[in-house]
Enzyme design. Structure first.
Site, PDB file in Angstrom:
ATOM      1  N   ASN A  24       0.912  -1.270   0.151  1.00 30.73           N
ATOM      2  CA  ASN A  24      -0.066   0.132   0.016  1.00 30.73           C
ATOM      3  C   ASN A  24       0.865   1.250   0.022  1.00 30.73           C
ATOM      4  O   ASN A  24       1.540   1.302   0.967  1.00 30.73           O
ATOM      5  CB  ASN A  24      -0.996   0.018   1.276  1.00 30.73           C
ATOM      6  CG  ASN A  24      -1.649   1.230   1.522  1.00 30.73           C
ATOM      7  OD1 ASN A  24      -1.944   2.079   0.569  1.00 30.73           O
ATOM      8  ND2 ASN A  24      -2.381   1.474   2.521  1.00 30.73           N
ATOM      9  N   LYS A  39       0.180   4.453  -0.223  1.00 32.24           N
ATOM     10  CA  LYS A  39      -0.624   5.379   0.462  1.00 32.24           C
ATOM     11  C   LYS A  39      -0.122   6.679  -0.630  1.00 32.24           C
ATOM     12  O   LYS A  39      -0.206   6.274  -1.822  1.00 32.24           O
ATOM     13  CB  LYS A  39       0.008   5.855   1.671  1.00 32.24           C
ATOM     14  CG  LYS A  39      -0.137   4.426   2.673  1.00 32.24           C
ATOM     15  CD  LYS A  39      -0.192   4.716   4.056  1.00 32.24           C
ATOM     16  CE  LYS A  39       0.049   3.339   4.918  1.00 32.24           C
ATOM     17  NZ  LYS A  39       0.166   3.637   6.207  1.00 32.24           N
ATOM     18  N   HIS A  65      -9.223   1.067   4.965  1.00 27.35           N
ATOM     19  CA  HIS A  65      -8.182   1.198   5.812  1.00 27.35           C
ATOM     20  C   HIS A  65      -8.471   2.206   6.728  1.00 27.35           C
ATOM     21  O   HIS A  65      -9.277   2.897   6.853  1.00 27.35           O
ATOM     22  CB  HIS A  65      -7.188   1.722   4.763  1.00 27.35           C
ATOM     23  CG  HIS A  65      -5.819   1.710   5.251  1.00 27.35           C
ATOM     24  ND1 HIS A  65      -5.361   2.727   6.379  1.00 27.35           N
ATOM     25  CD2 HIS A  65      -4.842   0.993   4.970  1.00 27.35           C
ATOM     26  CE1 HIS A  65      -4.186   2.455   6.443  1.00 27.35           C
ATOM     27  NE2 HIS A  65      -3.555   1.387   5.875  1.00 27.35           N
ATOM     28  N   GLU A  83      -7.005   4.265   7.723  1.00 28.59           N
ATOM     29  CA  GLU A  83      -6.695   5.863   7.743  1.00 28.59           C
ATOM     30  C   GLU A  83      -8.273   6.483   7.111  1.00 28.59           C
ATOM     31  O   GLU A  83      -8.335   7.803   7.357  1.00 28.59           O
ATOM     32  CB  GLU A  83      -5.447   6.112   6.786  1.00 28.59           C
ATOM     33  CG  GLU A  83      -4.221   5.826   7.579  1.00 28.59           C
ATOM     34  CD  GLU A  83      -3.114   5.420   6.804  1.00 28.59           C
ATOM     35  OE1 GLU A  83      -3.042   5.423   5.380  1.00 28.59           O
ATOM     36  OE2 GLU A  83      -1.812   4.925   7.438  1.00 28.59           O
ATOM     37  N   GLU A  85      -5.266  -5.214  10.755  1.00 31.82           N
ATOM     38  CA  GLU A  85      -4.040  -4.207  10.860  1.00 31.82           C
ATOM     39  C   GLU A  85      -4.582  -3.696  11.979  1.00 31.82           C
ATOM     40  O   GLU A  85      -5.057  -2.392  12.104  1.00 31.82           O
ATOM     41  CB  GLU A  85      -4.316  -3.218   9.584  1.00 31.82           C
ATOM     42  CG  GLU A  85      -4.011  -3.828   8.162  1.00 31.82           C
ATOM     43  CD  GLU A  85      -3.427  -2.693   7.484  1.00 31.82           C
ATOM     44  OE1 GLU A  85      -2.398  -3.201   6.780  1.00 31.82           O
ATOM     45  OE2 GLU A  85      -4.187  -1.864   7.199  1.00 31.82           O
ATOM     46  N   ILE A 102       0.103   0.423  12.922  1.00 29.70           N
ATOM     47  CA  ILE A 102       0.191   0.750  11.525  1.00 29.70           C
ATOM     48  C   ILE A 102       1.059   2.127  11.474  1.00 29.70           C
ATOM     49  O   ILE A 102       0.717   3.135  12.158  1.00 29.70           O
ATOM     50  CB  ILE A 102      -1.227   1.316  10.808  1.00 29.70           C
ATOM     51  CG1 ILE A 102      -1.974   0.020  10.572  1.00 29.70           C
ATOM     52  CG2 ILE A 102      -1.074   1.803   9.454  1.00 29.70           C
ATOM     53  CD1 ILE A 102      -3.472   0.352   9.974  1.00 29.70           C
ATOM     54  N   GLY A 103       2.067   2.049  10.868  1.00 30.35           N
ATOM     55  CA  GLY A 103       3.073   2.985  10.592  1.00 30.35           C
ATOM     56  C   GLY A 103       3.829   3.545  11.773  1.00 30.35           C
ATOM     57  O   GLY A 103       4.285   4.884  11.972  1.00 30.35           O
ATOM     58  N   SER A 147       3.510  -2.192  10.535  1.00 28.41           N
ATOM     59  CA  SER A 147       4.829  -2.101  10.571  1.00 28.41           C
ATOM     60  C   SER A 147       5.701  -3.425  10.332  1.00 28.41           C
ATOM     61  O   SER A 147       6.518  -3.928  10.979  1.00 28.41           O
ATOM     62  CB  SER A 147       5.245  -1.849  12.042  1.00 28.41           C
ATOM     63  OG  SER A 147       4.755  -0.465  12.338  1.00 28.41           O
ATOM     64  N   GLY A 205       2.705  -1.046   4.356  1.00 28.16           N
ATOM     65  CA  GLY A 205       2.850   0.363   4.013  1.00 28.16           C
ATOM     66  C   GLY A 205       4.124   0.714   3.732  1.00 28.16           C
ATOM     67  O   GLY A 205       4.741   0.600   2.789  1.00 28.16           O
ATOM     68  N   GLY A 206       4.995   1.329   4.777  1.00 28.10           N
ATOM     69  CA  GLY A 206       6.020   1.937   4.768  1.00 28.10           C
ATOM     70  C   GLY A 206       7.370   0.899   4.119  1.00 28.10           C
ATOM     71  O   GLY A 206       7.939   1.479   3.257  1.00 28.10           O
TER      72      GLY A 206
HETATM   73  C1  PEP Z   1      -0.871   0.134   6.010  1.00 23.24           C
HETATM   74  O1  PEP Z   1      -1.012   1.041   5.784  1.00 23.24           O
HETATM   75  O2  PEP Z   1      -1.752  -0.816   5.499  1.00 23.24           O
HETATM   76  C2  PEP Z   1       0.094  -0.309   6.881  1.00 23.24           C
HETATM   77  C3  PEP Z   1       0.144  -1.603   7.069  1.00 23.24           C
HETATM   78  O3  PEP Z   1       1.311   0.401   7.211  1.00 23.24           O
HETATM   79  P1  PEP Z   1       2.774   0.002   7.503  1.00 23.24           P
HETATM   80  O4  PEP Z   1       3.300  -1.154   7.038  1.00 23.24           O
HETATM   81  O5  PEP Z   1       3.635   1.202   7.144  1.00 23.24           O
HETATM   82  O6  PEP Z   1       2.716   0.244   9.141  1.00 23.24           O
END
Ligand code: PEP
Length: 251
Positions: free
Chosen positions: A5, A7, A91, A93, A163, A168-169, A209, A230-231
């Site tokens: 993702n 983002k 999601h 967010e 998640e 997350i993040g 993460s 994500g990251g």
């Molecule tokens: C996400 O936004 O779906 C996510 C899992 O982000 P991150 O891996 O950065 O925590």
């Protein structure tokens, strides 16, 4: 399944060159599905790059109407026309920043399925909810409302991404045990809502993460079928995550 993702990151040109790198590095992986979800503005450029590769295209959101006066929204048909195969829905967010409700998310899931898109349906508890012991209660409500009105044939096509919002993040990853516990709970819930076959077939991803350092311990858990990342999906670490999965699956 491994899904990245991106983002609100990467311009179309940046997305294009990163997609090129992924195509070259991930060539030949066939034992699981790999998806990338660039921003809408980069979908077309990434589509061109990955068109004859093993990488599939996903979007980060969509609206449930076909067309009309919905400024800023994108329909499932528009995504299908760009060869998008999956779409992230609900999601955290979008729930938190854009106020998406379980009811809206359910409409989007139904629409995605009707149009032949695979919904990657995100659920997860906040830190406060976990500390109050409400984790199972929260994810059960999200799943029941997200799947509301879906037949078993439709349900099987949904991918769930567990998640935890606190992961997350944040760099704070769930322990393999914390994640497995929720995944097993979800599997049991799905078998109550449908049957054991549906519960076994639905892919349940972990997200929050994930990095190459922690991914092995999570992925070897019985009920963890992959990751939504994500990251770590924005750089070479995404390639490392895929290689870890390849090693585990081939054993
Ligand atoms: C996400 O936004 O779906 C996510 C899992 O982000 P991150 O891996 O950065 O925590």
């Amino acid at each position: 399944m491994l899904a990245g993702n991106w983002k609100m990151n990467k311009t179309p040109s940046e997305a294009q060159s990163f997609a090129n790198l992924l195509v070259n590095e991930l060539v030949g992986i066939k034992s699981f599905d790999i998806y990338v979800a660039p921003p809408f503005t980069a979908l077309d450029r990434v589509r061109e790059v990955i068109s004859s590769s093993n990488i599939k295209l996903a979007a980060q959101n969509m609206y449930y109407e076909d067309s009309g006066a919905f400024t800023g929204e994108v329909s499932a048909k528009m995504l299908k026309d760009l060869n998008v195969e999956a779409v992230i829905i609900g999601h955290s967010e979008r729930r938190k920043i854009f106020g998406e409700t379980d009811e809206l998310i359910n409409k989007k899931i139904k629409k995605a399925l009707n149009e032949g898109l695979t919904p990657i349906f995100c659920i997860g508890e906040t830190l406060e909810e976990r500390q109050k012991g409400l984790t199972f209660c929260v994810v059960e409500k999200q799943v029941r409302e997200g799947f509301y009105g879906l037949s078993r044939e439709e349900a099987i096509k949904v991918v769930i991404a567990y998640e935890p919002v606190w992961a997350i993040g944040t760099g704070v990853v769930a322990t393999p045990w914390q994640a497995q516990e929720v995944h097993a709970f979800l599997r049991k819930l799905l078998s109550e809502m449908y049957d054991t076959e549906v519960a076994q077939k639905i892919r349940i991803l972990y997200g929050g993460s994930v990095t190459p350092e922690n991914w092995f311990g999570l992925f070897v858990q019985k009920d963890i079928d992959g990751a939504l990342v994500g990251g770590a999906s924005l750089k070479e670490s995404f390639i490392e995550l895929a290689r870890i999965m390849e090693r585990v699956i081939s054993k």
